[in-house]
Design an enzyme around this catalytic site. Structure first.
Site, short mmCIF file in Angstrom:
data_model
loop_
_atom_site.label_atom_id
_atom_site.label_comp_id
_atom_site.label_asym_id
_atom_site.label_seq_id
_atom_site.Cartn_x
_atom_site.Cartn_y
_atom_site.Cartn_z
N ASP A 207 58.95 -57.47 51.26
CA ASP A 207 58.72 -57.00 52.63
C ASP A 207 57.78 -55.80 52.64
O ASP A 207 57.91 -54.90 51.81
CB ASP A 207 60.09 -56.61 53.22
CG ASP A 207 60.03 -56.34 54.70
OD1 ASP A 207 59.63 -57.25 55.44
OD2 ASP A 207 60.39 -55.22 55.12
N GLU A 273 54.39 -59.70 51.31
CA GLU A 273 54.00 -59.66 52.72
C GLU A 273 53.00 -58.51 52.84
O GLU A 273 53.37 -57.36 53.01
CB GLU A 273 55.21 -59.42 53.64
CG GLU A 273 54.85 -59.56 55.09
CD GLU A 273 55.57 -58.62 56.04
OE1 GLU A 273 55.56 -58.86 57.25
OE2 GLU A 273 56.15 -57.61 55.57
O1 TEU Z 1 57.39 -56.89 58.78
C1 TEU Z 1 56.46 -55.88 58.50
C2 TEU Z 1 55.34 -55.82 59.40
O2 TEU Z 1 54.33 -55.31 59.01
C3 TEU Z 1 55.52 -56.46 60.74
O3 TEU Z 1 56.48 -55.70 61.41
C4 TEU Z 1 54.26 -56.49 61.52
O4 TEU Z 1 53.62 -55.26 61.50
C5 TEU Z 1 54.53 -56.83 62.94
O5 TEU Z 1 55.45 -57.87 62.98
C6 TEU Z 1 53.26 -57.23 63.63
O6 TEU Z 1 53.57 -57.93 64.79
C7 TEU Z 1 58.48 -56.96 57.95
C8 TEU Z 1 59.45 -58.01 58.41
O7 TEU Z 1 58.84 -59.28 58.38
C9 TEU Z 1 59.97 -57.64 59.77
O8 TEU Z 1 60.83 -58.60 60.30
C10 TEU Z 1 60.68 -56.32 59.64
O9 TEU Z 1 61.09 -55.89 60.93
C11 TEU Z 1 59.79 -55.25 59.02
O10 TEU Z 1 59.15 -55.71 57.86
C12 TEU Z 1 60.59 -54.03 58.63
O11 TEU Z 1 61.36 -54.31 57.50
#
Ligand code: TEU
Length: 545
Positions: A207, A273
């Site tokens: 993540d 990610e």
């Molecule tokens: O997402 C990280 C992230 O960069 C996203 O939040 C992105 O910036 C955003 O969705 C853009 O629309 C990850 C996970 O996938 C997310 O579900 C979590 O909320 C986040 O990390 C925090 O852990």
């Protein structure tokens, strides 16, 4: 034409189709309205019939649920509402028996504020735990240490209540960022990785992989040159993320993790990610001694437009193949509006989503499906009173948040007592909309024209024609609003496969010879030596060369 090197089919992760399970919304076994591991276990047969190679399960660790599991209070256990380690082991063993690999979700950028480390850090500023998070003194006048904003809205800093001390949280205040310059943090996560690898997982999704290190001097982020205050709901969106994300030192961590993971038997994979919009920067995370794979969000970021999509594909391939890595493709996940809705919703959205499946699964590399896209699910307009996403609360309702793509899957036509549509016998944690059962698994299973049947066919044919071992793509000469590329099958001696998607408004007539092996629309046909592809339709054609 692309001069890129050919892809190899092995190891598995280079060509796998991975199905993302949003654990809270997939299947609930114990009737508490929240999906769980036993629920996943009971539906493994469905996933096997669908034909996926792997599943990625979103966080299932103990959590106070301020960001639905992305705030982890214990990295070595399962949240009691979702199961226990014995259930996890059984799920893993059964998935493996069915030939399905399992990828778990690791959240290393931040812990929960209820993690014992953070509790200790707050209560004792002189203890070792304090140095594992990012605390700083505020600026004069009661200002936070710098101008960084939380991704979810508001400031990225919250006061601890001790003097003028603040702590950093790039997401909610309940998700304090860890200090990755502290070797104790680095060592702890080595242990976390080993814990899950020792249990037998096949991969780890990381993540916010681009975010672990921040500028050591905590410098202010500059104002983004292309944004103005009118379009931005949060000051996070107004700033360039120069000092928060994608810092050079983060690559040292992935070199370390690559060595750790590659020392395990079997082909285990790290999937980052890396939420950056510059494909050149993302490619740096998949250099040979770093991550095996990184999500690629450029295609997902495009509208239904052939020129933009072609460019996104070319940019991805250019940068990823240049470092010898594997491209990845995804159209939906638990953070974005579902693509059947993005592509126009309703009948148009469904037609385009059917065609998009042939594009996604026809591209070279690995593909990710998000649960429910195989049913053609659309974004749900969740009533405000039922919204759960911190994005909704932290932007004061300016951003609806991500609940609309997280509504539990409909398994049955009939809603049942709590309107769980077979997802739960209780009350689902997010309400299901009217008509949800019409798109249920039960409604679609026996229907040859359904989206579910289409996805099953896509995955079956992808394997049968040898798409996974097919070579690099070269673009075919077609009208600008048609995406069409050719890939040689198994070294070229078995012919080639053409992937054709018509994103234009009218019918396309193309000079393509060969046999149609799969299409998104029954009216695609050969006529007077031409392949006739209606608007918003796609086809796979196997030809002699
Ligand atoms: O997402 C990280 C992230 O960069 C996203 O939040 C992105 O910036 C955003 O969705 C853009 O629309 C990850 C996970 O996938 C997310 O579900 C979590 O909320 C986040 O990390 C925090 O852990």
């Amino acid at each position: 034409m692309s001069n890129a090197p050919e892809l190899s089919e092995s190891p598995w992760w280079r060509t796998a189709v991975t199905y993302q399970i949003y654990v809270r919304s997939f299947a609930d076994d114990d009737g508490d309205g929240l999906g769980d591991l036993a629920g996943i276990r009971s539906r493994l047969g469905y996933l096997s019939d669908l034909g996926v190679d792997a599943v990625w399960i979103t966080p299932f660790y103990p959590t106070p649920d301020h960001d639905h599991g992305y705030d982890v209070a214990d990295y070595y256990d399962i949240d009691p509402r979702l199961g226990d380690l014995a259930t996890f082991d059984a799920l893993l063993a059964e998935a493996h028996k069915l030939g399905i690999r399992v990828i778990v979700d690791l959240v290393p950028n931040h812990s929960s504020n209820e993690h014992p480390w953070f509790r200790a850090a707050l209560s004792n500023p002189d203890g070792p735990e304090h140095a594992r998070y990012l605390f700083a003194e505020g600026k004069p006048g009661g200002e936070p240490p710098n101008n960084w904003g939380s991704v979810f809205g508001g400031a990225a800093w919250t006061r601890t209540g001790r003097g003028d001390e603040w702590y950093l949280h790039l997401f909610t205040p309940e998700q304090p960022d860890l200090n990755w310059r502290n070797p104790e943090v680095v060592e702890e996560f080595d242990n976390v990785l080993r814990f899950w690898l020792d249990r037998g997982v096949d991969g780890i999704r990381i993540d916010v992989a681009h975010g672990l290190l921040k500028d050591a001097a905590l410098r202010d982020n500059p104002v983004h040159p292309d944004r103005d205050a009118n379009g931005a709901a949060t000051f996070y969106e107004l700033l360039e993320q120069r000092y928060t994300f994608d810092q050079e030192e983060v690559h040292d961590i992935y070199r370390r993790w690559r060595a750790l993971v590659d020392a395990y038997p079997g082909d285990r994979a790290l999937v980052g990610e890396v939420f950056l919009w510059d494909p050149a920067r993302v490619a740096r995370y998949v250099r040979p001694d770093e991550l095996h794979l990184a999500f690629n969000f450029f295609l997902l970021g495009q509208h239904w437009d052939a020129t933009d999509m072609r460019q996104a594909i070319d940019l991805t391939l250019g940068h990823v193949l240049a470092v010898g890595a594997t491209p990845t493709w995804v159209l939906s996940n638990h953070d974005v509006v579902r693509h059947a809705t993005r592509y126009g919703a309703g009948r148009v959205g469904q037609r385009r989503a059917r065609a998009a499946a042939l594009l996604l699964l026809g591209l070279p590399g690995a593909a990710y499906l998000y649960q429910g896209e195989e049913l053609g699910l659309e974004e749900v307009d969740v009533p405000d009173a039922s919204r759960q996403d911190p994005v909704w609360f932290r932007t004061g309702g300016d951003r609806p948040g991500r609940d609309g793509c997280r509504v539990p899957l409909p398994w049955t036509v009939e809603p049942g007592a709590g309107r769980g549509f077979g997802f739960t016998t209780g009350d689902p944690w997010l309400p299901t909309p009217d008509g949800w059962g019409e798109q249920s698994v039960e409604a679609q299973l026996g229907d040859g024209a359904s989206m579910l049947t289409h996805y099953r066919e896509c995955l079956r044919v992808r394997k049968a024609v040898g798409m996974r071992a097919a070579g690099a793509l070269s673009w075919l000469d077609t009208p600008a609003d048609v995406l069409a590329f050719r890939r040689p099958l198994a070294g070229g001696d078995r012919g080639s496969i053409d992937v054709v998607v018509n994103l234009g408004e009218g019918e396309a007539r193309l000079d393509l010879a060969g046999g149609m092996v799969l299409s998104s629309d029954t009216t695609i046909r050969a006529e007077n030596g031409k392949l006739v592809v209606p608007a918003d339709a796609a086809v796979w054609v196997v030809g002699p060369q």
